[in-house]
Write an enzyme that holds these catalytic residues in place. Structure first.
Site, PDB file in Angstrom:
ATOM      1  N   HIS A   1       9.579  10.804   2.792  1.00 13.39           N
ATOM      2  CA  HIS A   1      10.697  10.040   2.231  1.00 13.39           C
ATOM      3  C   HIS A   1      11.816  11.040   1.938  1.00 13.39           C
ATOM      4  O   HIS A   1      11.584  12.052   1.269  1.00 13.39           O
ATOM      5  CB  HIS A   1      10.311   9.389   0.907  1.00 13.39           C
ATOM      6  CG  HIS A   1       9.228   8.355   0.982  1.00 13.39           C
ATOM      7  ND1 HIS A   1       9.492   7.012   0.973  1.00 13.39           N
ATOM      8  CD2 HIS A   1       7.877   8.469   1.037  1.00 13.39           C
ATOM      9  CE1 HIS A   1       8.359   6.337   1.024  1.00 13.39           C
ATOM     10  NE2 HIS A   1       7.356   7.195   1.054  1.00 13.39           N
TER      11      HIS A   1
ATOM     12  N   ASN B   1       3.976  10.946  -0.079  1.00 13.31           N
ATOM     13  CA  ASN B   1       2.881  10.315  -0.831  1.00 13.31           C
ATOM     14  C   ASN B   1       1.611  10.498  -0.002  1.00 13.31           C
ATOM     15  O   ASN B   1       1.581  10.164   1.187  1.00 13.31           O
ATOM     16  CB  ASN B   1       3.171   8.826  -1.050  1.00 13.31           C
ATOM     17  CG  ASN B   1       4.337   8.599  -1.987  1.00 13.31           C
ATOM     18  OD1 ASN B   1       4.559   9.389  -2.902  1.00 13.31           O
ATOM     19  ND2 ASN B   1       5.093   7.541  -1.756  1.00 13.31           N
TER      20      ASN B   1
ATOM     21  N   ILE C   1      12.881   0.165   4.687  1.00 10.80           N
ATOM     22  CA  ILE C   1      13.211  -1.266   4.593  1.00 10.80           C
ATOM     23  C   ILE C   1      13.407  -1.708   3.142  1.00 10.80           C
ATOM     24  O   ILE C   1      14.035  -2.732   2.878  1.00 10.80           O
ATOM     25  CB  ILE C   1      12.101  -2.104   5.297  1.00 10.80           C
ATOM     26  CG1 ILE C   1      12.618  -3.443   5.750  1.00 10.80           C
ATOM     27  CG2 ILE C   1      10.869  -2.245   4.416  1.00 10.80           C
ATOM     28  CD1 ILE C   1      11.672  -4.179   6.693  1.00 10.80           C
TER      29      ILE C   1
ATOM     30  N   GLY D   1       0.384   6.386  -4.083  1.00  9.15           N
ATOM     31  CA  GLY D   1       1.335   5.370  -3.624  1.00  9.15           C
ATOM     32  C   GLY D   1       1.478   5.283  -2.122  1.00  9.15           C
ATOM     33  O   GLY D   1       2.360   4.569  -1.642  1.00  9.15           O
ATOM     34  N   GLN D   2       0.631   5.988  -1.359  1.00  9.45           N
ATOM     35  CA  GLN D   2       0.741   5.870   0.103  1.00  9.45           C
ATOM     36  C   GLN D   2       0.229   4.502   0.548  1.00  9.45           C
ATOM     37  O   GLN D   2      -0.879   4.096   0.169  1.00  9.45           O
ATOM     38  CB  GLN D   2      -0.049   6.982   0.807  1.00  9.45           C
ATOM     39  CG  GLN D   2       0.204   6.989   2.320  1.00  9.45           C
ATOM     40  CD  GLN D   2      -0.510   8.128   3.056  1.00  9.45           C
ATOM     41  OE1 GLN D   2      -1.257   8.899   2.460  1.00  9.45           O
ATOM     42  NE2 GLN D   2      -0.274   8.202   4.350  1.00  9.45           N
TER      43      GLN D   2
ATOM     44  N   HIS E   1       4.584  10.394   6.779  1.00  6.87           N
ATOM     45  CA  HIS E   1       6.031  10.182   6.652  1.00  6.87           C
ATOM     46  C   HIS E   1       6.568  10.919   5.452  1.00  6.87           C
ATOM     47  O   HIS E   1       5.943  10.939   4.392  1.00  6.87           O
ATOM     48  CB  HIS E   1       6.382   8.690   6.564  1.00  6.87           C
ATOM     49  CG  HIS E   1       5.609   7.933   5.521  1.00  6.87           C
ATOM     50  ND1 HIS E   1       4.319   7.506   5.727  1.00  6.87           N
ATOM     51  CD2 HIS E   1       5.949   7.531   4.277  1.00  6.87           C
ATOM     52  CE1 HIS E   1       3.891   6.870   4.644  1.00  6.87           C
ATOM     53  NE2 HIS E   1       4.862   6.886   3.740  1.00  6.87           N
TER      54      HIS E   1
HETATM   55  P1  AMP Z   1       4.425   4.954   1.317  1.00  7.69           P
HETATM   56  O1  AMP Z   1       4.280   3.909   0.227  1.00  7.69           O
HETATM   57  O2  AMP Z   1       4.697   6.327   0.820  1.00  7.69           O
HETATM   58  O3  AMP Z   1       3.262   4.884   2.288  1.00  7.69           O
HETATM   59  O4  AMP Z   1       5.754   4.582   2.104  1.00  7.69           O
HETATM   60  C1  AMP Z   1       5.811   3.571   3.062  1.00  7.69           C
HETATM   61  C2  AMP Z   1       7.251   3.158   3.135  1.00  7.69           C
HETATM   62  O5  AMP Z   1       7.445   2.410   4.315  1.00  7.69           O
HETATM   63  C3  AMP Z   1       7.712   2.259   1.969  1.00  7.69           C
HETATM   64  O6  AMP Z   1       8.773   2.904   1.272  1.00  7.69           O
HETATM   65  C4  AMP Z   1       8.155   0.965   2.668  1.00  7.69           C
HETATM   66  O7  AMP Z   1       9.288   0.384   2.061  1.00  7.69           O
HETATM   67  C5  AMP Z   1       8.443   1.457   4.069  1.00  7.69           C
HETATM   68  N1  AMP Z   1       8.337   0.437   5.104  1.00  7.69           N
HETATM   69  C6  AMP Z   1       7.360  -0.492   5.253  1.00  7.69           C
HETATM   70  N2  AMP Z   1       7.588  -1.242   6.338  1.00  7.69           N
HETATM   71  C7  AMP Z   1       8.746  -0.768   6.894  1.00  7.69           C
HETATM   72  C8  AMP Z   1       9.518  -1.138   8.050  1.00  7.69           C
HETATM   73  N3  AMP Z   1       9.153  -2.139   8.866  1.00  7.69           N
HETATM   74  N4  AMP Z   1      10.645  -0.439   8.299  1.00  7.69           N
HETATM   75  C9  AMP Z   1      11.039   0.565   7.486  1.00  7.69           C
HETATM   76  N5  AMP Z   1      10.351   0.964   6.398  1.00  7.69           N
HETATM   77  C10 AMP Z   1       9.219   0.302   6.107  1.00  7.69           C
END
Ligand code: AMP
Ligand code: ZN
Length: 119
Positions: free
Chosen positions: A107, A92, A36, A98-99, A105
């Protein structure tokens, strides 16, 4: 129980269709959707359907799904035509790295150059 959907987990809600997302690929064990808040022209998240808090927990519980995620990451890169130029796959792991979402997940980032070491 490990692997079961968690009611308070954002990514479990995306898998269940309760929160909208732009899904780009699905497999028996994984879902891939656009981040997002993209940090590169291509920024897709590949997640397991099973809920585990991070990559380490997933590797302990279901190591074959780690391979599924990496295969799907490569497929996303091919779909997005960033496989030839190169792309980055990042897990992460832990708040200090940064998680922010505690459902495993990967990236998948590409479409621009990246620095090394990462920030
Ligand atoms: P992390 O910071 O590695 O845990 O990554 C979490 C990721 O989820 C971040 O890059 C956010 O931008 C992404 N994110 C959070 N909410 C959503 C959502 N509703 N749809 C898609 N991505 C999201
Ligand atoms: Zn979850």
């Amino acid at each position: 129980m490990a692997g079961e959907p968690q009611p308070d987990c954002l990514f479990c809600k995306i898998i269940a269709g309760e929160v909208p997302a732009t899904i780009v690929r699905e497999s028996e064990t994984t879902v891939a959707f656009r981040d997002i808040n993209p940090q590169a022209p291509t920024h897709v998240l590949v997640i397991p359907r099973a809920h585990h808090r991070d990559a380490a927990a997933l590797a302990e519980a279901e190591p074959q799904v780690v391979a599924d995620i990496l295969r799907e990451a490569a497929a996303v890169a091919a779909d997005e035509k960033i496989d030839a130029t190169g792309y980055r796959v990042v897990f992460n792991t832990g708040p200090g790295a940064g998680q922010t979402v505690f459902h495993t997940h990967a990236h998948v980032l590409g479409g621009r150059g990246f620095e090394w070491p990462p920030g």
